[in-house]
Design a protein around this motif. Structure first.
Motif, PDB file in Angstrom:
ATOM      1  N   THR A  38       0.854  -1.188   0.000  1.00 29.77           N
ATOM      2  CA  THR A  38       0.000   0.000   0.000  1.00 29.77           C
ATOM      3  C   THR A  38       0.887   1.234   0.000  1.00 29.77           C
ATOM      4  O   THR A  38       2.087   1.161   0.274  1.00 29.77           O
ATOM      5  N   LEU A  69      -2.055  -0.976 -10.051  1.00 28.29           N
ATOM      6  CA  LEU A  69      -2.780  -0.794  -8.805  1.00 28.29           C
ATOM      7  C   LEU A  69      -3.808  -1.912  -8.678  1.00 28.29           C
ATOM      8  O   LEU A  69      -4.710  -2.038  -9.502  1.00 28.29           O
ATOM      9  N   THR A  71      -6.833  -3.261  -6.884  1.00 30.97           N
ATOM     10  CA  THR A  71      -7.929  -2.824  -6.016  1.00 30.97           C
ATOM     11  C   THR A  71      -8.910  -3.949  -5.719  1.00 30.97           C
ATOM     12  O   THR A  71      -9.891  -3.731  -5.017  1.00 30.97           O
ATOM     13  N   ARG A  77      -8.757  -1.786   0.288  1.00 36.32           N
ATOM     14  CA  ARG A  77      -7.314  -1.495   0.354  1.00 36.32           C
ATOM     15  C   ARG A  77      -6.702  -1.685  -1.034  1.00 36.32           C
ATOM     16  O   ARG A  77      -6.796  -2.747  -1.610  1.00 36.32           O
ATOM     17  N   ALA A  78      -6.082  -0.632  -1.545  1.00 34.26           N
ATOM     18  CA  ALA A  78      -5.405  -0.696  -2.838  1.00 34.26           C
ATOM     19  C   ALA A  78      -3.923  -0.950  -2.608  1.00 34.26           C
ATOM     20  O   ALA A  78      -3.322  -0.392  -1.689  1.00 34.26           O
TER      21      ALA A  78
END
Length: 83
Positions: A38, A69, A71, A77-78
């Motif tokens: 993250t 990224l 996701t 939470r990415a």
């Protein structure tokens, strides 16, 4: 090279290496963690790198297709992942 002309080489200690980030170190950290990191975890790893500088590093890597990224893996939470 004679001992008189040899200059000692400076190597970063692990604690010092973790404090400042460069593109290569961020990409290496992401490659070490297949599940990704993250933004907060990246900042914890490189505390001397400001949020704006880290965003610029990540944006450059993203623009070049070196990171993505995620996701979907963890709800809410990415995570940045190396591609």
């Amino acid at each position: 090279m004679s001992p008189k002309t040899a200059t000692p080489t400076k190597t970063a200690t692990p604690s010092r290496a973790r404090k400042a980030a460069r593109r290569e170190t961020v990409l290496g950290a992401l490659r070490e963690k297949p599940e990704g990191l993250t933004s907060a975890e990246l900042h914890d790893r490189f505390p001397r790198t400001g949020y704006d500088d880290m965003d610029e590093i990540i944006q450059g890597l993203y623009d070049e297709g070196l990171v993505g990224l995620d996701t979907m893996s963890e709800r809410g939470r990415a995570r940045w992942v190396a591609t």
